[in-house]
Motif scaffolding. Sequence first.
Motif, mmCIF file in Angstrom:
data_model
loop_
_atom_site.group_PDB
_atom_site.id
_atom_site.type_symbol
_atom_site.label_atom_id
_atom_site.label_comp_id
_atom_site.label_asym_id
_atom_site.label_seq_id
_atom_site.Cartn_x
_atom_site.Cartn_y
_atom_site.Cartn_z
ATOM 1 N N SER A 30 0.732 -1.090 -0.073
ATOM 2 C CA SER A 30 0.046 -0.050 -0.021
ATOM 3 C C SER A 30 0.855 1.230 -0.173
ATOM 4 C CB SER A 30 -0.952 -0.018 1.236
ATOM 5 O OG SER A 30 -1.956 -0.952 1.099
ATOM 6 N N ARG A 31 2.241 1.093 0.464
ATOM 7 C CA ARG A 31 2.989 2.364 0.263
ATOM 8 C C ARG A 31 3.911 2.267 -0.818
ATOM 9 N NH1 ARG A 31 4.640 4.322 5.995
ATOM 10 N NH2 ARG A 31 4.595 6.045 4.647
ATOM 11 N N LEU A 32 3.921 1.441 -1.669
ATOM 12 C CA LEU A 32 4.588 1.181 -2.729
ATOM 13 C C LEU A 32 3.474 1.444 -4.314
ATOM 14 C CD1 LEU A 32 6.609 -2.161 -2.195
ATOM 15 C CD2 LEU A 32 7.570 0.480 -2.192
ATOM 16 N N GLU A 33 2.534 0.904 -3.825
ATOM 17 C CA GLU A 33 1.474 1.110 -5.092
ATOM 18 C C GLU A 33 0.416 1.948 -4.694
ATOM 19 O OE1 GLU A 33 0.806 -2.670 -6.425
ATOM 20 O OE2 GLU A 33 2.675 -3.199 -7.138
ATOM 21 N N ASN A 34 -0.394 2.320 -5.616
ATOM 22 C CA ASN A 34 -1.727 3.185 -5.139
ATOM 23 C C ASN A 34 -2.906 2.029 -5.028
ATOM 24 O OD1 ASN A 34 -3.676 4.659 -4.699
ATOM 25 N ND2 ASN A 34 -3.942 5.639 -6.811
ATOM 26 N N THR A 35 -2.944 1.479 -3.937
ATOM 27 C CA THR A 35 -3.982 0.349 -3.682
ATOM 28 C C THR A 35 -5.398 1.137 -3.149
ATOM 29 O OG1 THR A 35 -3.223 -0.017 -1.301
ATOM 30 C CG2 THR A 35 -2.193 -1.307 -3.019
ATOM 31 N N GLY A 36 -5.166 2.306 -2.785
ATOM 32 C CA GLY A 36 -6.542 2.964 -2.467
ATOM 33 C C GLY A 36 -6.643 3.047 -0.990
ATOM 34 N N LEU A 37 -5.687 2.287 -0.254
ATOM 35 C CA LEU A 37 -5.712 1.941 1.151
ATOM 36 C C LEU A 37 -4.738 2.771 1.815
ATOM 37 C CD1 LEU A 37 -5.515 -1.929 1.044
ATOM 38 C CD2 LEU A 37 -7.503 -0.742 2.000
ATOM 39 N N PHE A 38 -5.259 3.371 2.841
ATOM 40 C CA PHE A 38 -4.343 4.273 3.896
ATOM 41 C C PHE A 38 -3.504 3.208 4.775
ATOM 42 C CE2 PHE A 38 -3.080 5.816 8.093
ATOM 43 C CZ PHE A 38 -2.141 6.979 7.609
ATOM 44 N N CYS A 39 -2.141 3.436 4.448
ATOM 45 C CA CYS A 39 -1.389 2.650 5.400
ATOM 46 C C CYS A 39 -0.392 3.276 6.170
ATOM 47 C CB CYS A 39 -0.582 1.595 4.177
ATOM 48 S SG CYS A 39 0.308 0.301 5.093
ATOM 49 N N ASP A 40 -0.180 2.703 7.428
ATOM 50 C CA ASP A 40 0.908 3.435 8.214
ATOM 51 C C ASP A 40 2.164 2.745 8.688
ATOM 52 O OD1 ASP A 40 -0.446 1.652 9.900
ATOM 53 O OD2 ASP A 40 -0.873 3.123 11.698
ATOM 54 N N ALA A 41 2.169 1.536 7.883
ATOM 55 C CA ALA A 41 3.223 0.604 8.086
ATOM 56 C C ALA A 41 4.560 1.234 8.023
ATOM 57 C CB ALA A 41 3.122 -0.675 7.189
ATOM 58 N N LEU A 42 5.452 0.863 8.884
ATOM 59 C CA LEU A 42 6.899 1.330 8.930
ATOM 60 C C LEU A 42 7.522 0.521 7.802
ATOM 61 C CD1 LEU A 42 7.642 1.750 12.603
ATOM 62 C CD2 LEU A 42 7.050 3.374 11.368
ATOM 63 N N THR A 43 8.816 0.894 7.390
ATOM 64 C CA THR A 43 9.834 0.360 6.534
ATOM 65 C C THR A 43 10.696 -0.628 7.587
ATOM 66 O OG1 THR A 43 9.914 2.158 5.025
ATOM 67 C CG2 THR A 43 11.503 0.427 4.800
ATOM 68 N N VAL A 44 10.714 -1.680 7.052
ATOM 69 C CA VAL A 44 11.428 -2.864 8.001
ATOM 70 C C VAL A 44 12.778 -3.390 7.319
ATOM 71 C CG1 VAL A 44 11.101 -4.961 9.510
ATOM 72 C CG2 VAL A 44 9.056 -3.408 8.953
ATOM 73 N N GLN A 45 13.725 -3.087 8.157
ATOM 74 C CA GLN A 45 15.068 -3.803 7.531
ATOM 75 C C GLN A 45 14.942 -5.485 7.528
ATOM 76 O OE1 GLN A 45 18.030 -2.610 6.652
ATOM 77 N NE2 GLN A 45 17.227 -0.418 6.967
ATOM 78 N N GLU A 46 15.504 -5.906 6.378
ATOM 79 C CA GLU A 46 15.326 -7.422 6.254
ATOM 80 C C GLU A 46 15.949 -8.408 7.450
ATOM 81 O OE1 GLU A 46 15.084 -10.127 2.350
ATOM 82 O OE2 GLU A 46 16.987 -9.752 2.735
ATOM 83 N N SER A 47 16.995 -7.662 8.143
ATOM 84 C CA SER A 47 17.784 -8.344 9.231
ATOM 85 C C SER A 47 16.882 -8.442 10.427
ATOM 86 C CB SER A 47 19.177 -7.547 9.553
ATOM 87 O OG SER A 47 19.021 -6.287 9.739
ATOM 88 N N THR A 48 16.048 -7.287 10.500
ATOM 89 C CA THR A 48 15.165 -7.604 11.743
ATOM 90 C C THR A 48 13.967 -8.517 11.400
ATOM 91 O OG1 THR A 48 15.190 -5.081 11.971
ATOM 92 C CG2 THR A 48 13.374 -6.010 12.919
ATOM 93 N N ILE A 49 13.572 -8.674 10.233
ATOM 94 C CA ILE A 49 12.464 -9.813 9.798
ATOM 95 C C ILE A 49 13.008 -11.004 9.989
ATOM 96 C CG2 ILE A 49 11.153 -10.865 8.085
ATOM 97 C CD1 ILE A 49 10.751 -7.937 7.161
ATOM 98 N N GLU A 50 14.319 -11.219 9.511
ATOM 99 C CA GLU A 50 15.204 -12.515 9.998
ATOM 100 C C GLU A 50 15.324 -13.088 11.310
ATOM 101 O OE1 GLU A 50 18.239 -12.247 6.043
ATOM 102 O OE2 GLU A 50 18.715 -11.678 7.698
ATOM 103 N N GLN A 51 15.702 -11.838 12.090
ATOM 104 C CA GLN A 51 15.746 -12.295 13.528
ATOM 105 C C GLN A 51 14.348 -12.741 14.324
ATOM 106 O OE1 GLN A 51 17.397 -8.613 15.302
ATOM 107 N NE2 GLN A 51 19.138 -8.756 14.251
#
Length: 124
Positions: A30-51
Amino acid sequence: MIIYGNCGEVFRRVHWNNRGKKSIVWRCVSRLENTGLFCDALTVQESTIEQVLVTAINNTLSGKDAFLSTLQTNIATVLSKENDQTLADIDIRLEELQTQLLKLASSKADYEDVAEETHRERQP
Ligand SMILES: [Zn+2]
């Protein structure tokens, strides 16, 4: 697959170049494309997701021998069976398995059922 609870969209892997500093991050669609949705998601580092993933997997597997052995069997089966297929075919199969795993994540009992079913279907 990562789904953001607030807007219901998936996260996508993005190569990030912030003033010459390159990193891999995950962002909500939703933050990369116009999906028509409001989104407040933060950008997450891949290393954080891995952990976070490693911790979650460890928690799931710790002390659950049956779960672990079924998972190992399934991985071995997929690897040997799909060996001569094209990458596209393997991607499709992995997507099916990923969808299945998502459903199973909430119930370990169901996982045993599907494993049994998979075993039955392999019988000649
Ligand atoms: Zn979102």
